[in-house]
Enzyme design. Sequence first.
Site, mmCIF file in Angstrom:
data_model
loop_
_atom_site.group_PDB
_atom_site.id
_atom_site.type_symbol
_atom_site.label_atom_id
_atom_site.label_comp_id
_atom_site.label_asym_id
_atom_site.label_seq_id
_atom_site.Cartn_x
_atom_site.Cartn_y
_atom_site.Cartn_z
ATOM 1 N N CYS A 129 -6.229 1.288 5.220
ATOM 2 C CA CYS A 129 -6.802 0.034 5.699
ATOM 3 C C CYS A 129 -6.305 -0.214 7.127
ATOM 4 C CB CYS A 129 -6.393 -1.124 4.784
ATOM 5 S SG CYS A 129 -4.655 -1.600 4.954
ATOM 6 N N GLU A 187 0.817 3.873 1.862
ATOM 7 C CA GLU A 187 1.276 4.263 3.194
ATOM 8 C C GLU A 187 2.475 3.416 3.619
ATOM 9 O OE1 GLU A 187 -3.336 4.133 3.272
ATOM 10 O OE2 GLU A 187 -1.690 3.124 2.240
ATOM 11 N N HIS A 189 0.832 -1.196 0.000
ATOM 12 C CA HIS A 189 0.000 0.000 0.000
ATOM 13 C C HIS A 189 0.872 1.253 0.000
ATOM 14 C CE1 HIS A 189 -3.811 -2.165 1.665
ATOM 15 N NE2 HIS A 189 -3.354 -2.696 0.554
ATOM 16 N N CYS A 221 -2.435 -0.800 7.466
ATOM 17 C CA CYS A 221 -1.696 0.468 7.395
ATOM 18 C C CYS A 221 -1.962 1.328 8.637
ATOM 19 C CB CYS A 221 -2.062 1.233 6.128
ATOM 20 S SG CYS A 221 -1.439 0.444 4.625
#
Length: 148
Positions: A107, A81, A79, A110
């Site tokens: 999410c 992040e 992801h 993260c």
Amino acid sequence: MPERPSWDRYFMEIARVVASRSTCLRRQVGAVLVLERRLLATGYNGSPGGLAHCGETGCLRERLKVPSGEKHELCRGLHAEQNAIIQAAIHGVAIKGAALYCTHFPCVVCAKMLVNAGITAIILDEDYPDDLSKKIFAEAGIIVEYLV
């Protein structure tokens, strides 16, 4: 003279440009970490460096019709992040106390990483269906704001 964007708009626009590098077939996400109005690190979602992109391998979550926000472990990509945190770590950049500007709500995976990384605020463009991450941010006292 054109009107200058606010700092929030400025950093969100950078996050949007970062998202344009995404190799994900489902959603392009960009993230930037900022401390005291200084850009520390960027990240976008996609396959780990040096590995085949999803456009070459296909998307397992798409093939299995996995709904958004579920079964992250089936995705070969990281992801945005996560990649921003990793980029900072690789280059020895401290991010404790930083704000995250992200095109989409993080999410739960993260969210936990952002809490432990010491992120103090998250500024967002779009929502994402993950109520647990919202609860985690609230419990950790992380400020969450949507750019309007």
